[in-house]
Motif scaffolding. Structure first.
Motif, PDB file in Angstrom:
ATOM      1  N   ALA A  60      -3.054 -10.170  26.366  1.00  0.00           N
ATOM      2  CA  ALA A  60      -2.388  -8.868  26.268  1.00  0.00           C
ATOM      3  C   ALA A  60      -3.161  -8.007  25.281  1.00  0.00           C
ATOM      4  N   MET A  61      -3.916  -7.071  25.779  1.00  0.00           N
ATOM      5  CA  MET A  61      -4.724  -6.207  24.924  1.00  0.00           C
ATOM      6  C   MET A  61      -3.871  -5.205  24.157  1.00  0.00           C
ATOM      7  N   ILE A  62      -2.691  -4.875  24.678  1.00  0.00           N
ATOM      8  CA  ILE A  62      -1.863  -3.874  24.013  1.00  0.00           C
ATOM      9  C   ILE A  62      -1.445  -4.330  22.623  1.00  0.00           C
ATOM     10  N   SER A  63      -1.229  -5.641  22.436  1.00  0.00           N
ATOM     11  CA  SER A  63      -0.840  -6.123  21.108  1.00  0.00           C
ATOM     12  C   SER A  63      -1.992  -5.986  20.121  1.00  0.00           C
ATOM     13  N   LYS A  64      -3.208  -6.171  20.571  1.00  0.00           N
ATOM     14  CA  LYS A  64      -4.361  -5.993  19.696  1.00  0.00           C
ATOM     15  C   LYS A  64      -4.540  -4.515  19.340  1.00  0.00           C
ATOM     16  N   VAL A  65      -4.353  -3.635  20.308  1.00  0.00           N
ATOM     17  CA  VAL A  65      -4.486  -2.199  20.067  1.00  0.00           C
ATOM     18  C   VAL A  65      -3.400  -1.725  19.106  1.00  0.00           C
ATOM     19  N   LYS A  66      -2.163  -2.214  19.290  1.00  0.00           N
ATOM     20  CA  LYS A  66      -1.071  -1.846  18.379  1.00  0.00           C
ATOM     21  C   LYS A  66      -1.398  -2.261  16.948  1.00  0.00           C
ATOM     22  N   GLY A  67      -1.907  -3.461  16.786  1.00  0.00           N
ATOM     23  CA  GLY A  67      -2.248  -3.950  15.452  1.00  0.00           C
ATOM     24  C   GLY A  67      -3.336  -3.126  14.793  1.00  0.00           C
ATOM     25  N   ILE A  68      -4.345  -2.782  15.547  1.00  0.00           N
ATOM     26  CA  ILE A  68      -5.442  -1.988  14.995  1.00  0.00           C
ATOM     27  C   ILE A  68      -4.942  -0.602  14.590  1.00  0.00           C
ATOM     28  N   ILE A  69      -4.158   0.017  15.456  1.00  0.00           N
ATOM     29  CA  ILE A  69      -3.634   1.346  15.134  1.00  0.00           C
ATOM     30  C   ILE A  69      -2.733   1.276  13.910  1.00  0.00           C
ATOM     31  N   PHE A  70      -1.902   0.235  13.849  1.00  0.00           N
ATOM     32  CA  PHE A  70      -0.976   0.098  12.726  1.00  0.00           C
ATOM     33  C   PHE A  70      -1.741  -0.066  11.418  1.00  0.00           C
ATOM     34  N   TYR A  71      -2.764  -0.926  11.393  1.00  0.00           N
ATOM     35  CA  TYR A  71      -3.526  -1.162  10.171  1.00  0.00           C
ATOM     36  C   TYR A  71      -4.423   0.017   9.806  1.00  0.00           C
ATOM     37  N   LEU A  72      -4.823   0.810  10.791  1.00  0.00           N
ATOM     38  CA  LEU A  72      -5.716   1.930  10.495  1.00  0.00           C
ATOM     39  C   LEU A  72      -4.987   3.233  10.197  1.00  0.00           C
ATOM     40  N   THR A  73      -3.701   3.325  10.536  1.00  0.00           N
ATOM     41  CA  THR A  73      -3.001   4.587  10.283  1.00  0.00           C
ATOM     42  C   THR A  73      -2.000   4.511   9.133  1.00  0.00           C
ATOM     43  N   LEU A  74      -1.245   3.431   9.036  1.00  0.00           N
ATOM     44  CA  LEU A  74      -0.202   3.357   8.012  1.00  0.00           C
ATOM     45  C   LEU A  74      -0.752   3.413   6.581  1.00  0.00           C
ATOM     46  N   PRO A  75      -1.726   2.605   6.188  1.00  0.00           N
ATOM     47  CA  PRO A  75      -2.210   2.671   4.803  1.00  0.00           C
ATOM     48  C   PRO A  75      -2.800   4.028   4.395  1.00  0.00           C
ATOM     49  N   PRO A  76      -3.651   4.659   5.226  1.00  0.00           N
ATOM     50  CA  PRO A  76      -4.136   5.983   4.802  1.00  0.00           C
ATOM     51  C   PRO A  76      -3.020   7.027   4.699  1.00  0.00           C
ATOM     52  N   LEU A  77      -2.046   6.973   5.613  1.00  0.00           N
ATOM     53  CA  LEU A  77      -0.918   7.909   5.525  1.00  0.00           C
ATOM     54  C   LEU A  77      -0.109   7.671   4.250  1.00  0.00           C
ATOM     55  N   ALA A  78       0.089   6.418   3.893  1.00  0.00           N
ATOM     56  CA  ALA A  78       0.811   6.095   2.657  1.00  0.00           C
ATOM     57  C   ALA A  78       0.033   6.588   1.439  1.00  0.00           C
ATOM     58  N   LEU A  79      -1.273   6.433   1.451  1.00  0.00           N
ATOM     59  CA  LEU A  79      -2.112   6.899   0.346  1.00  0.00           C
ATOM     60  C   LEU A  79      -2.001   8.413   0.168  1.00  0.00           C
ATOM     61  N   VAL A  80      -2.175   9.138   1.254  1.00  0.00           N
ATOM     62  CA  VAL A  80      -2.139  10.604   1.186  1.00  0.00           C
ATOM     63  C   VAL A  80      -0.751  11.098   0.798  1.00  0.00           C
ATOM     64  N   SER A  81       0.288  10.532   1.407  1.00  0.00           N
ATOM     65  CA  SER A  81       1.646  10.987   1.070  1.00  0.00           C
ATOM     66  C   SER A  81       2.000  10.632  -0.366  1.00  0.00           C
ATOM     67  N   GLY A  82       1.513   9.498  -0.870  1.00  0.00           N
ATOM     68  CA  GLY A  82       1.757   9.140  -2.265  1.00  0.00           C
ATOM     69  C   GLY A  82       1.064  10.079  -3.228  1.00  0.00           C
ATOM     70  N   ILE A  83      -0.169  10.461  -2.905  1.00  0.00           N
ATOM     71  CA  ILE A  83      -0.900  11.397  -3.763  1.00  0.00           C
ATOM     72  C   ILE A  83      -0.201  12.758  -3.789  1.00  0.00           C
ATOM     73  N   ILE A  84       0.145  13.269  -2.616  1.00  0.00           N
ATOM     74  CA  ILE A  84       0.804  14.583  -2.545  1.00  0.00           C
ATOM     75  C   ILE A  84       2.186  14.525  -3.190  1.00  0.00           C
ATOM     76  N   GLY A  85       2.957  13.483  -2.859  1.00  0.00           N
ATOM     77  CA  GLY A  85       4.304  13.354  -3.423  1.00  0.00           C
ATOM     78  C   GLY A  85       4.286  13.175  -4.929  1.00  0.00           C
ATOM     79  N   GLY A  86       3.385  12.340  -5.425  1.00  0.00           N
ATOM     80  CA  GLY A  86       3.283  12.136  -6.867  1.00  0.00           C
ATOM     81  C   GLY A  86       2.876  13.399  -7.598  1.00  0.00           C
ATOM     82  N   ASP A  87       1.970  14.152  -7.011  1.00  0.00           N
ATOM     83  CA  ASP A  87       1.547  15.420  -7.599  1.00  0.00           C
ATOM     84  C   ASP A  87       2.703  16.420  -7.637  1.00  0.00           C
ATOM     85  N   LEU A  88       3.453  16.498  -6.545  1.00  0.00           N
ATOM     86  CA  LEU A  88       4.591  17.419  -6.499  1.00  0.00           C
ATOM     87  C   LEU A  88       5.685  17.029  -7.493  1.00  0.00           C
TER      88      LEU A  88
END
Length: 135
Positions: free
Chosen positions: A58-86
């Motif tokens: 099932a390739m969809i599970s591999k694609v989901k994992g890659i998207i999850f690992y590549l999008t969640l941490p950078p979004l958390a980093l950026v939102s933490g920087i902006i939120g902490g600054d605000l």
């Protein structure tokens, strides 16, 4: 995606299947893989060591994992920087708002990696399954 391979070992309800590098893999050129691939597959059909099997992956599970690992941490980093600054600006920590933003961004980044690791461990399922045994 379906592949054919040979069972090289088994353990409980899992089989370790060696997939030879095929024509498609040589044409892809995404990686420099010159050795056979070994996949862990669900062995509910009871294939024995040495048998040739057909795998379905099932390739969809591999694609989901890659998207999850590549999008969640950078979004958390950026939102933490902006939120902490605000937040630092709101509480009038004018001299330290960049540092507070950076610290909160790194903190949320680390939390997102821990969350992704925990979710991966919790939902650990075999993405390959033996669907046919050639006897």
């Amino acid at each position: 995606m379906q592949e054919q391979g040979k069972v090289i070992s088994k353990e409980d309800n899992k089989a370790y299947v060696q997939i030879d590098i095929g024509k498609t893999c040589h044409e892809c050129k995404l990686c420099d893989r010159g050795t056979p691939i070994i996949l862990v597959a669900d062995n509910s059909l009871g294939a024995d060591v040495g048998e040739t099997v057909k795998l379905e992956t099932a390739m969809i599970s591999k694609v989901k994992g890659i998207i999850f690992y590549l999008t969640l941490p950078p979004l958390a980093l950026v939102s933490g920087i902006i939120g902490g600054d605000l937040i630092a600006t709101h509480f009038k920590f004018d001299r330290a708002n960049e540092i507070i933003g950076l610290i909160s961004g790194l903190f949320l980044f680390g939390l997102s990696l821990l969350f992704a690791w925990w979710l991966d461990k919790k939902n650990k399922t075999l993405s390959s399954k033996i669907v046919e045994i050639y006897r």
